[in-house]
Scaffold this motif. Sequence first.
Motif, PDB file in Angstrom:
ATOM      1  N   ALA A  86       0.832  -1.205   0.000  1.00 57.28           N
ATOM      2  CA  ALA A  86       0.000   0.000   0.000  1.00 57.28           C
ATOM      3  C   ALA A  86       0.863   1.249   0.000  1.00 57.28           C
ATOM      4  O   ALA A  86       0.569   2.236  -0.689  1.00 57.28           O
ATOM      5  N   GLU A  87       1.951   1.217   0.762  1.00 52.74           N
ATOM      6  CA  GLU A  87       2.874   2.353   0.816  1.00 52.74           C
ATOM      7  C   GLU A  87       3.552   2.562  -0.526  1.00 52.74           C
ATOM      8  O   GLU A  87       3.668   3.695  -1.019  1.00 52.74           O
ATOM      9  N   VAL A  88       4.000   1.465  -1.163  1.00 50.95           N
ATOM     10  CA  VAL A  88       4.651   1.557  -2.462  1.00 50.95           C
ATOM     11  C   VAL A  88       3.670   2.055  -3.523  1.00 50.95           C
ATOM     12  O   VAL A  88       4.026   2.860  -4.392  1.00 50.95           O
ATOM     13  N   LEU A  89       2.407   1.603  -3.443  1.00 52.10           N
ATOM     14  CA  LEU A  89       1.395   2.049  -4.395  1.00 52.10           C
ATOM     15  C   LEU A  89       1.163   3.549  -4.279  1.00 52.10           C
ATOM     16  O   LEU A  89       1.036   4.257  -5.290  1.00 52.10           O
ATOM     17  N   TRP A  90       1.138   4.065  -3.070  1.00 48.52           N
ATOM     18  CA  TRP A  90       0.950   5.499  -2.867  1.00 48.52           C
ATOM     19  C   TRP A  90       2.149   6.292  -3.381  1.00 48.52           C
ATOM     20  O   TRP A  90       1.996   7.359  -3.963  1.00 48.52           O
ATOM     21  N   GLN A  91       3.351   5.761  -3.184  1.00 41.24           N
ATOM     22  CA  GLN A  91       4.562   6.495  -3.545  1.00 41.24           C
ATOM     23  C   GLN A  91       4.907   6.395  -5.029  1.00 41.24           C
ATOM     24  O   GLN A  91       5.405   7.356  -5.614  1.00 41.24           O
ATOM     25  N   THR A  92       4.655   5.239  -5.630  1.00 47.76           N
ATOM     26  CA  THR A  92       5.125   5.000  -6.998  1.00 47.76           C
ATOM     27  C   THR A  92       4.023   4.662  -7.993  1.00 47.76           C
ATOM     28  O   THR A  92       4.266   4.673  -9.202  1.00 47.76           O
ATOM     29  N   GLY A  93       2.831   4.316  -7.502  1.00 48.46           N
ATOM     30  CA  GLY A  93       1.765   3.907  -8.407  1.00 48.46           C
ATOM     31  C   GLY A  93       1.838   2.446  -8.814  1.00 48.46           C
ATOM     32  O   GLY A  93       1.038   1.992  -9.643  1.00 48.46           O
ATOM     33  N   LYS A  94       2.776   1.685  -8.225  1.00 57.04           N
ATOM     34  CA  LYS A  94       2.917   0.260  -8.533  1.00 57.04           C
ATOM     35  C   LYS A  94       2.518  -0.567  -7.314  1.00 57.04           C
ATOM     36  O   LYS A  94       2.974  -0.304  -6.202  1.00 57.04           O
ATOM     37  N   SER A 117       3.163  -3.372  -5.497  1.00 55.04           N
ATOM     38  CA  SER A 117       4.168  -4.405  -5.293  1.00 55.04           C
ATOM     39  C   SER A 117       4.892  -4.144  -3.982  1.00 55.04           C
ATOM     40  O   SER A 117       4.873  -3.021  -3.461  1.00 55.04           O
ATOM     41  N   PHE A 118       5.524  -5.193  -3.431  1.00 51.82           N
ATOM     42  CA  PHE A 118       6.262  -5.022  -2.187  1.00 51.82           C
ATOM     43  C   PHE A 118       7.450  -4.083  -2.389  1.00 51.82           C
ATOM     44  O   PHE A 118       7.751  -3.248  -1.549  1.00 51.82           O
TER      45      PHE A 118
END
Length: 326
Positions: free
Chosen positions: A69-77, A79-80
């Motif tokens: 969820a953190e990566v999705l918010w930061q990068t739009g991807k 994934s872990f």
Amino acid sequence: MVGVLNSTNSLEGLGGRREPVALYGLLRRMSGPTLMLLAFVHIYASALYFNRTSTLSPTDDSLIGIRPAEVLWQTGKLSFNAGEMVEANSSLLYTIFAVPGFSVLDRIGVVNYYLPILNTLFALVTAIILYRLCLQGGTGGRWALFAAALMVLIPATGFWAGSAMETSLNSMLELGLVLAAALASRVNGDNGRLLRWTAFVTVLLVLTRPDGFLVPLCVSLFLGVAKRKWKAAAAVFFPMLLAVFVVSSWRCLYYGQPLPNSVYAKVTGTLTELLDYALSLWSVTFIPGALWVVLLPLMVRFTLETGRIVSSCHAMASARTWANPF
């Protein structure tokens, strides 16, 4: 859930039936919103205890869902790690629910504040659904309220609310689907709104966990085979199949495999070994989790008044809900 607990010190059952709340002392004069507020405060306080002070907290295990969820918010991807497309999370829907928390909080804040509040809301709605399900099963308002209160008070509810994991969400959806099935099995004719709601909850369950199709499958068999409600059964079965196909296809295209990586990491061994392990979990989930405290008075009530135990569909869904995370 509007109208389940009203502000006139009474409980509204299904079909417009109203039953007085036979509570003693202060509780007798409390309105529905007051009871729900107290329930929310209790669950949230328990969640904070297990989340921040108890050595039993499973929040470490929640990282596989929070990190994507953190990566999705930061990068739009999703994934872990942004540079490596792996679906580490075991609950796609819950990971998506966690994303808005990162707009204002860091990872610690999301785990310690945002998700416990979210899980507390899910747990509160679960207790309300249990109340409605008890009324649907034929118990009076007092027994229905008693069961819902026990669901709020048992430690397992606060434990999973504070876990930063999807258990509270999954519990709400599974019990909600069982309630919808109970309603659909008793209505005369077909209720289009109810069938659409049933299909919607079914899809959400498939998105919540890799094994999210199991309760919808049981519910569709119950509606079709036991109740001969074939249209209602189809409203569960076909959305379930479609959701499984779409999600699995998307995973294959996005990650290169049809199931989350957590499934491949956890589900190992022969079928006999898996069944032995699953049976052993009852000693560490059902009894310590205190779900039997909620089910026992309902079973006694049904046995005394109708000569039968609480519906197997309800018992199955309730028990499985709490065993799910393991």
